[in-house]
Design a protein around this motif. Structure first.
Motif, PDB file in Angstrom:
ATOM      1  N   PRO A 175       0.831  -1.218   0.000  1.00  0.00           N
ATOM      2  CA  PRO A 175       0.000   0.000   0.000  1.00  0.00           C
ATOM      3  C   PRO A 175       0.857   1.257   0.000  1.00  0.00           C
ATOM      4  CG  PRO A 175      -0.900  -1.602   1.532  1.00  0.00           C
ATOM      5  CD  PRO A 175       0.408  -2.171   1.043  1.00  0.00           C
ATOM      6  N   ARG A 204     -10.425   0.847  -7.139  1.00  0.00           N
ATOM      7  CA  ARG A 204      -9.670   1.465  -6.036  1.00  0.00           C
ATOM      8  C   ARG A 204      -8.474   0.642  -5.546  1.00  0.00           C
ATOM      9  NH1 ARG A 204     -13.015   4.634  -7.761  1.00  0.00           N
ATOM     10  NH2 ARG A 204     -14.384   5.965  -6.539  1.00  0.00           N
ATOM     11  N   THR A 263      -3.155   1.925  -3.785  1.00  0.00           N
ATOM     12  CA  THR A 263      -3.913   2.690  -2.792  1.00  0.00           C
ATOM     13  C   THR A 263      -3.624   2.144  -1.388  1.00  0.00           C
ATOM     14  OG1 THR A 263      -5.859   1.249  -2.840  1.00  0.00           O
ATOM     15  CG2 THR A 263      -5.764   3.045  -4.468  1.00  0.00           C
ATOM     16  N   SER A 264      -4.312   2.692  -0.409  1.00  0.00           N
ATOM     17  CA  SER A 264      -4.154   2.220   0.969  1.00  0.00           C
ATOM     18  C   SER A 264      -4.686   0.805   1.152  1.00  0.00           C
ATOM     19  CB  SER A 264      -4.905   3.159   1.923  1.00  0.00           C
ATOM     20  OG  SER A 264      -6.303   3.094   1.677  1.00  0.00           O
ATOM     21  N   ASP A 286      -7.503   0.078   1.995  1.00  0.00           N
ATOM     22  CA  ASP A 286      -8.408   0.107   3.143  1.00  0.00           C
ATOM     23  C   ASP A 286      -9.744  -0.519   2.738  1.00  0.00           C
ATOM     24  OD1 ASP A 286      -9.059   1.468   5.881  1.00  0.00           O
ATOM     25  OD2 ASP A 286     -10.730   1.996   4.563  1.00  0.00           O
ATOM     26  N   PRO A 287     -10.338  -1.356   3.596  1.00  0.00           N
ATOM     27  CA  PRO A 287     -11.599  -2.016   3.233  1.00  0.00           C
ATOM     28  C   PRO A 287     -12.690  -1.050   2.783  1.00  0.00           C
ATOM     29  CG  PRO A 287     -10.729  -2.975   5.242  1.00  0.00           C
ATOM     30  CD  PRO A 287      -9.860  -1.802   4.910  1.00  0.00           C
ATOM     31  N   GLN A 288     -12.781   0.096   3.463  1.00  0.00           N
ATOM     32  CA  GLN A 288     -13.819   1.066   3.103  1.00  0.00           C
ATOM     33  C   GLN A 288     -13.630   1.559   1.674  1.00  0.00           C
ATOM     34  OE1 GLN A 288     -14.272   4.174   5.970  1.00  0.00           O
ATOM     35  NE2 GLN A 288     -16.124   4.976   5.028  1.00  0.00           N
ATOM     36  N   LEU A 289     -12.382   1.748   1.282  1.00  0.00           N
ATOM     37  CA  LEU A 289     -12.078   2.205  -0.069  1.00  0.00           C
ATOM     38  C   LEU A 289     -12.391   1.111  -1.091  1.00  0.00           C
ATOM     39  CD1 LEU A 289     -10.711   4.497  -1.769  1.00  0.00           C
ATOM     40  CD2 LEU A 289      -8.565   3.253  -1.466  1.00  0.00           C
ATOM     41  N   SER A 305     -14.340  -2.518  10.504  1.00  0.00           N
ATOM     42  CA  SER A 305     -14.452  -1.624   9.350  1.00  0.00           C
ATOM     43  C   SER A 305     -14.987  -2.348   8.112  1.00  0.00           C
ATOM     44  CB  SER A 305     -13.095  -0.976   9.036  1.00  0.00           C
ATOM     45  OG  SER A 305     -12.127  -1.962   8.719  1.00  0.00           O
ATOM     46  N   SER A 364     -18.350  -1.237   6.107  1.00  0.00           N
ATOM     47  CA  SER A 364     -18.344  -0.922   4.684  1.00  0.00           C
ATOM     48  C   SER A 364     -19.323  -1.792   3.910  1.00  0.00           C
ATOM     49  CB  SER A 364     -16.929  -1.102   4.116  1.00  0.00           C
ATOM     50  OG  SER A 364     -16.030  -0.205   4.730  1.00  0.00           O
TER      51      SER A 364
END
Length: 223
Positions: free
Chosen positions: A22, A54, A67-68, A70-73, A154, A158
């Motif tokens: 990431p 993403r 990208t990060s 991140d699960p939300q992303l 998280s 999401s």
């Protein structure tokens, strides 16, 4: 396997293996294409596809980055796909919500702070006893989002955020056509909040189940 799919799999392999982490910048297009044995066109298509979901972030004039992750992303893509649901699948989305959301509500009972509980209570107080259906549904979304965020998971948050879209129209429809829908929803919210204040995870789970099941039951009776 199509060449673009092969390119996607190879980039995915680099990320999963840890070769790309990431925030890492991808090598120059020509270098990466040569390293992976791909044409630059297929690599370009793969990067475009992975940026849509993403995984990659293409920064004009700066390069392409992981990208990060991140699960939300990453789960934003789920929300996008879910928006294409057919009306006859709304019950299925409600069924999934009925499985996941009560579990998240029970988890929140031991984690939610007094400040968060006060904020949820103030939200319900501000709504009043006779809100419009649109106000109630907007509050409903925020109310449950606030609780699920307090579950500490998280991914679950999401997932439920992505699944809320298809059921929104059903909830508005119910509010407009079922006589006691508004008062029942307000009562169920108060009972969920009371269970959370008591730190009673099982009561919170039960009231969340009742809350979602009532929408599901109404929808089944109208279809």
């Amino acid at each position: 396997m199509a060449v673009t799919d092969e390119a996607i799999e190879k980039i995915k392999g680099m990320i999963v293996s840890g070769a790309l982490r990431p925030g890492d910048r991808l090598p120059k297009e020509s270098e990466l294409a040569a390293d992976l044995g791909l044409s630059r066109n297929s690599l370009r298509e793969a990067v475009r596809a992975l940026s849509l979901i993403r995984i990659l972030d293409v920064r004009q004039g700066d390069g392409t980055y992981v990208t990060s992750l991140d699960p939300q992303l990453l789960l934003e893509a789920l929300s996008f796909v879910v928006d294409f649901h057919r009306d006859d699948t709304v019950l299925e989305f409600l069924a999934v919500r009925r499985i996941l959301e009560p579990a998240a509500t029970a988890m929140a009972a031991s984690r939610i702070s007094e400040q968060q509980l006060d904020a949820l209570s103030a939200q319900l107080d501000k709504l009043g006893e006779a809100p419009s259906v649109e106000e109630l549904v907007a509050c409903d979304l925020d109310f449950h989002r606030g609780i699920v965020q307090s579950s500490g998971n998280s991914v679950l948050c999401s997932l439920l955020d992505g699944l809320s879209g298809p059921t929104t129209r059903a909830r508005i429809w119910r509010g407009l056509t079922q006589e006691d829908a508004v008062s029942r929803t307000l009562h169920e919210h108060r009972m969920i909040l009371a269970a959370l204040r008591d730190r009673d995870g099982e009561a919170a789970r039960s009231w969340a189940t009742v809350h979602i099941a009532s929408v599901e039951q109404w929808l089944r009776s109208t279809l």
